[in-house]
Design an enzyme around this catalytic site. Structure first.
Site, PDB file in Angstrom:
ATOM      1  N   ASN A  39      11.657   0.662   0.842  1.00  0.00           N
ATOM      2  CA  ASN A  39      10.571   1.528   1.023  1.00  0.00           C
ATOM      3  C   ASN A  39       9.973   1.475   2.296  1.00  0.00           C
ATOM      4  OD1 ASN A  39       8.445   3.505   0.301  1.00  0.00           O
ATOM      5  ND2 ASN A  39       7.480   1.324   0.634  1.00  0.00           N
ATOM      6  N   ALA A  40       9.977   0.075   2.758  1.00  0.00           N
ATOM      7  CA  ALA A  40       9.124  -0.475   3.930  1.00  0.00           C
ATOM      8  C   ALA A  40       9.714   0.584   5.017  1.00  0.00           C
ATOM      9  CB  ALA A  40       9.519  -1.802   4.321  1.00  0.00           C
ATOM     10  N   GLY A  41       8.896   1.066   5.855  1.00  0.00           N
ATOM     11  CA  GLY A  41       9.296   1.804   7.014  1.00  0.00           C
ATOM     12  C   GLY A  41       8.177   2.054   7.908  1.00  0.00           C
TER      13      GLY A  41
ATOM     14  N   ASN B 214      12.153  15.927  13.874  1.00  0.00           N
ATOM     15  CA  ASN B 214      10.722  16.378  14.493  1.00  0.00           C
ATOM     16  C   ASN B 214      10.640  15.980  15.935  1.00  0.00           C
ATOM     17  OD1 ASN B 214       9.500  17.427  12.345  1.00  0.00           O
ATOM     18  ND2 ASN B 214       9.136  15.392  11.506  1.00  0.00           N
TER      19      ASN B 214
ATOM     20  N   ARG C  15       0.890  -1.315   0.166  1.00  0.00           N
ATOM     21  CA  ARG C  15      -0.170   0.001   0.189  1.00  0.00           C
ATOM     22  C   ARG C  15       0.919   1.256   0.098  1.00  0.00           C
ATOM     23  NH1 ARG C  15      -0.556   1.987   5.488  1.00  0.00           N
ATOM     24  NH2 ARG C  15       0.131   0.501   6.940  1.00  0.00           N
ATOM     25  N   GLY C  16       0.333   2.395  -0.009  1.00  0.00           N
ATOM     26  CA  GLY C  16       0.903   3.604   0.135  1.00  0.00           C
ATOM     27  C   GLY C  16       1.992   3.765  -0.961  1.00  0.00           C
ATOM     28  N   ILE C  17       2.744   4.381  -0.399  1.00  0.00           N
ATOM     29  CA  ILE C  17       4.103   4.879  -1.551  1.00  0.00           C
ATOM     30  C   ILE C  17       4.639   3.832  -2.095  1.00  0.00           C
ATOM     31  CG2 ILE C  17       6.235   5.922  -1.405  1.00  0.00           C
ATOM     32  CD1 ILE C  17       5.419   7.696   0.770  1.00  0.00           C
TER      33      ILE C  17
ATOM     34  N   TYR D 217      12.710   7.673  14.542  1.00  0.00           N
ATOM     35  CA  TYR D 217      12.604   7.643  13.104  1.00  0.00           C
ATOM     36  C   TYR D 217      13.558   8.609  12.331  1.00  0.00           C
ATOM     37  CZ  TYR D 217       9.902   8.423   8.786  1.00  0.00           C
ATOM     38  OH  TYR D 217       9.374   8.641   7.342  1.00  0.00           O
TER      39      TYR D 217
ATOM     40  N   ASP E 146       8.642 -10.690   6.017  1.00  0.00           N
ATOM     41  CA  ASP E 146       9.203  -9.477   6.957  1.00  0.00           C
ATOM     42  C   ASP E 146      10.639  -9.277   6.704  1.00  0.00           C
ATOM     43  OD1 ASP E 146       9.976  -8.075   8.974  1.00  0.00           O
ATOM     44  OD2 ASP E 146       8.118  -8.795  10.312  1.00  0.00           O
TER      45      ASP E 146
END
Ligand code: NDP
Length: 475
Positions: free
Chosen positions: A316-318, A375, A245-247, A381, A289
């Site tokens: 990409n997984a994050g 942040n 999904r997503g990006i 992260y 995984d």
């Protein structure tokens, strides 16, 4: 996950209300509707200038000609001679453009690689000042300079060092109508990498990339910069992690659009979503995984089953597990460090040790502007995303001799489930605080990743490109 304000102010009622209230209207960005086309600029006027005739001016003229652009030079002499000589040598037609001829250019390319002192920087003013009042929406500006360490003396290096500041400011001035402005810093001898970079920056594939500096340093040892071909990833086997999904799903789709066969990896719990995403693009679902101790070996085995080696891997997984440092449980620190960083390092090490990469393989990692700006609540992260930037830089040097390239993309605010969960006021501020006054879409990251994964970026190695609409966060 949709930007309702952006959509509304582009309806007829929304336009009237915005005009009556004097509200800013974020531009509607023109994104690519299909893959890279050979004559991508066939309907475009490209105003071109150069501080002198040389290999960069030649490469620019040849690239624009091969993209089908109508090449214009400025009648008021700014940057005229270098381009005219380059065009004559390449037997390419150029025509004179008047600043007020009523047919504004949508592409602006200025080669200032030979600017070697303060006076030479006047070309920036002379080239851009007469025209920037009339730039049509979604135009493209590219300035080409030299990186630090590649100049003949301190004065030349000083002159070249002005360009990042110049382009970042120009991007802030021109973003209101969706125009982007970027700087390519090409190393001496790496001029054959200019065309690929221009094909990306001068196209709708880079709609959300502005105010950035891309170093073109030359292809790794043994890698030839190939002439452009449509569907440049045809025959390539690409692995994308976090692809359900997503990006990650968007990256898989765009890589497939350019011809790659994609092995999509995601956690076994997401197998059915992953299967749907992969079957829509003719890809292969690989429930795995990435923190498994032998994930890299397993990926090599899946690639071998598909009859090949891995030509492209996109890490990409994050995950995020946000907590203020003082309140963060050790397992949240460990988990984020392992998924976002440890797994990438382990996986690449296993693939390299097992000789699982194909010839001229390309590795693309996903960083974040959080790793640049930091942040509150994201020490774990941001540490991983900052480390990714150092990792690609260090690994590029290590892999150079093997013909393998490694780069990173650092996304800014992207409209995904992750950002939809941000409280509404913070989300609205984060969205608008960019030169393009909006967040990006997953496809914007996918386009930048695909550029980095393709022969278009053959001369780019060890770089991190921000795809953030020049977000003030991380500026
Ligand atoms: P999502 O959470 O939407 O998607 C990430 C995917 O990776 C999910 O399918 C997730 O599975 C999967 N994944 C997580 N852990 C593992 C694992 N151990 N093994 C295999 N797959 C795993 O994230 P985004 O699409 O928003 O982000 C993608 C990347 O972009 C990330 O690296 C993120 O840090 C980065 N990024 C995103 C930004 C944004 O604005 N969205 C901004 C900056 C960077 P599951 O759902 O089961 O956890």
């Amino acid at each position: 996950m949709a930007d309702k304000i952006l959509e509304f102010v582009h309806t007829s009622t929304g336009k009237q209300i915005a005009a009556a209230l004097g509200l800013p209207v974020p531009p509607m960005l023109k994104r690519a509707k299909a893959g890279y086309a050979e004559k991508s600029l066939s309907n475009s006027n490209a105003l071109v200038g150069a501080s002198a005739f040389g290999p960069v001016a030649s490469a620019v003229v040849k690239a624009l000609d091969s993209m089908g652009a109508s090449i214009k030079v400025s009648a008021d002499l700014a940057g005229l001679d270098g381009i005219k000589q380059a065009a004559a040598k390449a037997k390419v037609d150029v025509s004179i453009s008047q600043a007020d001829n009523g047919v504004p250019e949508t592409v602006y390319v200025l080669d200032v690689t030979s600017a070697a002192n303060v006076a030479d920087l006047r070309l920036l003013y002379d080239f851009f000042n007469p025209r920037l009042r009339k730039v049509p929406s979604n135009s493209r500006i590219v300035v080409i300079g030299r990186p630090r360490g590649d100049c003949k003396d301190a004065l030349a290096e000083t002159a070249q060092s002005s360009l990042p500041g110049f382009i970042r400011s120009l991007a802030k001035e021109s973003g209101k109508n969706g125009t982007t402005a970027n700087l390519i810093q090409v190393k001496t001898g790496a001029e054959n990498g200019i065309e690929g970079a221009l094909r990306f920056f001068l196209s709708p594939h880079s709609a959300f990339v502005t105010g950035q500096v891309l170093p073109v340093v030359g292809a790794p040892k043994g890698v030839k910069v190939a002439a452009f071909s449509e569907k440049p990833l045809t025959g390539k086997l690409a692995v994308v992690t976090g692809a359900a999904r997503g990006i990650g799903a968007a990256i898989a789709e765009v890589l497939a659009r350019e011809g790659a066969t994609v092995i999509g990896v995601d956690r076994p719990a997401d197998e059915s979503v992953l299967g749907t995403t992969m079957s829509s693009i003719g890809g292969v679902a690989c429930p795995l995984d990435i923190t498994d101790a032998d994930a890299g070996k397993k990926l090599a085995a899946v690639a071998a089953q598909k009859g090949g080696k891995i030509d492209i891997i996109v890490h990409n997984a994050g995950i995020t597990r946000d907590k203020m440092m003082r309140n963060m449980a050790a397992h949240l620190w460990d988990m984020v460090l392992d998924v976002n960083l440890g797994a990438i390092v382990r996986c690449n090490d296993q693939l390299l040790a097992g000789d699982a990469f194909g010839v001229n393989a390309r590795i693309v990692c996903i960083s974040s502007i959080g790793g640049i700006a930091g942040n509150a609540g994201q020490t774990n992260y941001a540490a991983t995303k900052s480390a990714v930037i150092g990792y690609v830089d260090a690994m590029a040097k290590q892999l150079e001799g093997k013909g393998i390239s490694i780069n990173a993309i650092a996304p800014g605010f992207i409209e995904t489930q992750m950002t939809a969960a941000i409280p509404v006021v913070t989300r609205e501020v984060a969205r608008r605080l960019s030169s393009l006054s909006q967040g990006g879409l997953p496809v914007d990251i996918a386009e930048a990743v695909t550029f980095m994964a393709s022969p278009l970026a053959a001369g780019v190695n060890g770089a991190t490109l921000r795809v953030c609409g020049q977000n003030l966060v991380g500026a």
